[in-house]
Enzyme design. Structure first.
Site, PDB file in Angstrom:
ATOM      1  N   ASP A   9       0.454  -0.688  -0.005  1.00 34.56           N
ATOM      2  CA  ASP A   9       0.180  -0.060  -0.450  1.00 34.56           C
ATOM      3  C   ASP A   9       0.818   1.414   0.167  1.00 34.56           C
ATOM      4  O   ASP A   9       1.783   1.031   0.563  1.00 34.56           O
ATOM      5  CB  ASP A   9      -0.788  -0.146   1.711  1.00 34.56           C
ATOM      6  CG  ASP A   9      -1.687   1.810   1.516  1.00 34.56           C
ATOM      7  OD1 ASP A   9      -2.302   1.453   0.136  1.00 34.56           O
ATOM      8  OD2 ASP A   9      -1.644   1.777   2.269  1.00 34.56           O
ATOM      9  N   SER A  10       0.031   2.231  -0.070  1.00 34.47           N
ATOM     10  CA  SER A  10       1.000   3.517   0.207  1.00 34.47           C
ATOM     11  C   SER A  10       1.600   3.788   1.453  1.00 34.47           C
ATOM     12  O   SER A  10       2.586   4.752   1.902  1.00 34.47           O
ATOM     13  CB  SER A  10       0.075   4.274  -0.520  1.00 34.47           C
ATOM     14  OG  SER A  10      -0.666   5.178   0.216  1.00 34.47           O
ATOM     15  N   CYS A  72      -3.951  -0.599  -2.489  1.00 31.82           N
ATOM     16  CA  CYS A  72      -4.111   0.263  -2.426  1.00 31.82           C
ATOM     17  C   CYS A  72      -5.118   0.308  -3.756  1.00 31.82           C
ATOM     18  O   CYS A  72      -4.741   0.421  -4.666  1.00 31.82           O
ATOM     19  CB  CYS A  72      -2.540   0.915  -2.560  1.00 31.82           C
ATOM     20  SG  CYS A  72      -2.270   3.210  -2.779  1.00 31.82           S
ATOM     21  N   GLU A 151      -6.075   8.737   9.890  1.00 30.37           N
ATOM     22  CA  GLU A 151      -4.965   8.506  10.427  1.00 30.37           C
ATOM     23  C   GLU A 151      -4.427   9.230  11.750  1.00 30.37           C
ATOM     24  O   GLU A 151      -3.963   8.989  12.735  1.00 30.37           O
ATOM     25  CB  GLU A 151      -3.850   8.890   9.651  1.00 30.37           C
ATOM     26  CG  GLU A 151      -3.712   7.656   8.503  1.00 30.37           C
ATOM     27  CD  GLU A 151      -2.778   8.662   7.296  1.00 30.37           C
ATOM     28  OE1 GLU A 151      -1.505   9.205   7.835  1.00 30.37           O
ATOM     29  OE2 GLU A 151      -2.194   7.918   6.399  1.00 30.37           O
ATOM     30  N   CYS A 183     -11.036   3.187  -0.876  1.00 31.28           N
ATOM     31  CA  CYS A 183      -9.839   3.522  -0.147  1.00 31.28           C
ATOM     32  C   CYS A 183      -9.820   3.098   0.871  1.00 31.28           C
ATOM     33  O   CYS A 183     -10.141   2.477   2.068  1.00 31.28           O
ATOM     34  CB  CYS A 183      -9.763   5.210   0.250  1.00 31.28           C
ATOM     35  SG  CYS A 183      -8.542   6.131   0.514  1.00 31.28           S
ATOM     36  N   HIS A 185      -8.318   3.802   3.845  1.00 32.48           N
ATOM     37  CA  HIS A 185      -8.949   4.407   5.296  1.00 32.48           C
ATOM     38  C   HIS A 185     -10.118   4.597   5.512  1.00 32.48           C
ATOM     39  O   HIS A 185     -10.643   4.959   6.528  1.00 32.48           O
ATOM     40  CB  HIS A 185      -8.284   5.625   5.502  1.00 32.48           C
ATOM     41  CG  HIS A 185      -7.262   6.252   4.475  1.00 32.48           C
ATOM     42  ND1 HIS A 185      -6.634   5.085   3.964  1.00 32.48           N
ATOM     43  CD2 HIS A 185      -6.232   6.612   6.007  1.00 32.48           C
ATOM     44  CE1 HIS A 185      -4.587   5.436   4.338  1.00 32.48           C
ATOM     45  NE2 HIS A 185      -4.624   6.430   5.643  1.00 32.48           N
TER      46      HIS A 185
END
Ligand code: DGL
Length: 268
Positions: A9-10, A72, A151, A183, A185
């Site tokens: 993932d990024s 990702c 985050e 996404c 997140h």
């Protein structure tokens, strides 16, 4: 020899995917790479995302992979063909499984997608949905502020509620009955998103691409295309990051829960 499952993932968000995979396949060994020095990918140019994806793949290709999961959404929307040409094992992105789940769950055929700018602007989810259901009406929206909010751990806050109301307005106005969380997140905001849709009096199915890609891995394992480790064994996850392991560990706890194994810093 039974190989390892590579996941990249990024950065940190891909832990939502790794966690889902590890809970479904507890005997497996995972190697996770988070390119934390370069995140976010979602606001970079497609060329930059592809070149980062190639470096991540080259790193994981040093391990005895049996499959490579691109957690990702941004990379999955842009770079799967580049990645698939670099390894000789099955490569799973999150777009096709997420799109397939949304198509299965949607009754009306009106499907929403939210994601990072690169993912949405690529049209990858919309194309994947329409390949499976040509008459589907897809309404998409970029939602980049959700990444730092996740985050920072702002789930459940009034700020998140306001941001969601704004981002989701066009999607909900299109009367969608399912919404792809495009996404890494966004699974952290499931309760917030459900609260916003409820408040509008809408029943919207939330499609989590982490569980969709886990379903796809299960399908490949059951089809004998990927070897399964015998049940009962003790699985593991080894994490590599390109920036500080300490900050990955503290932010990552929100995505993974307490304590993952060793975290090593690498340069790609
Ligand atoms: N992992 C990215 C995605 O799923 C989100 C974070 C980023 O933009 O790097 O699109």
């Amino acid at each position: 020899m039974n190989g390892v499952i590579g996941v990249f993932d990024s950065g940190i968000g891909g832990l939502t995917v790794a966690r889902e995979l590890a809970s479904r396949f507890p005997a497996e060994e995972f190697v996770y790479l988070g390119d934390t020095a370069r995140l976010p990918y979602g606001s970079k140019s497609p060329e930059t995302v592809r070149s980062y994806a190639v470096r991540c793949t080259a790193f994981l290709a040093r391990f005895p992979l049996k499959t490579l999961v691109v957690a990702c959404n941004t990379v999955s929307s842009m770079a799967l063909p580049n990645i698939a040409g670099m390894v000789s094992v099955p490569v799973l992105g999150v777009i096709e499984p997420g799109a397939a789940t949304a198509v299965r769950r949607s009754v009306s055929g009106r499907i929403g997608v939210i994601g990072q700018p690169v993912t949405i602007n690529s049209g990858a989810y919309e194309q994947a949905i329409k390949r499976l259901r040509p008459e589907a009406v897809v309404t998409s929206a970029v939602s980049p502020l959700l990444v730092p909010l996740a985050e920072e751990g702002w789930m459940g806050s009034p700020v998140v509620r306001l941001v969601l109301e704004r981002y989701l307005a066009p999607v909900l106005a299109a009367d969608v009955d399912s919404l792809v969380l495009g996404c890494t997140h966004y699974p952290l905001f499931k309760a917030d998103i459900a609260a916003v849709t409820r408040q509008r009096g809408l029943a919207v199915e939330l499609v989590d691409s982490a569980s969709a890609v886990a379903d796809e891995l299960e399908r490949l394992i059951n089809a004998g295309l990927i070897k399964r480790r015998p049940d009962g064994g003790q699985g593991s996850i080894r994490c590599f990051v390109t920036d500080s392991p300490a900050s990955f560990a503290s932010v990552g706890a929100r995505f993974w829960g307490a304590g993952f194994g060793a975290i090593e810093q690498v340069d790609l």
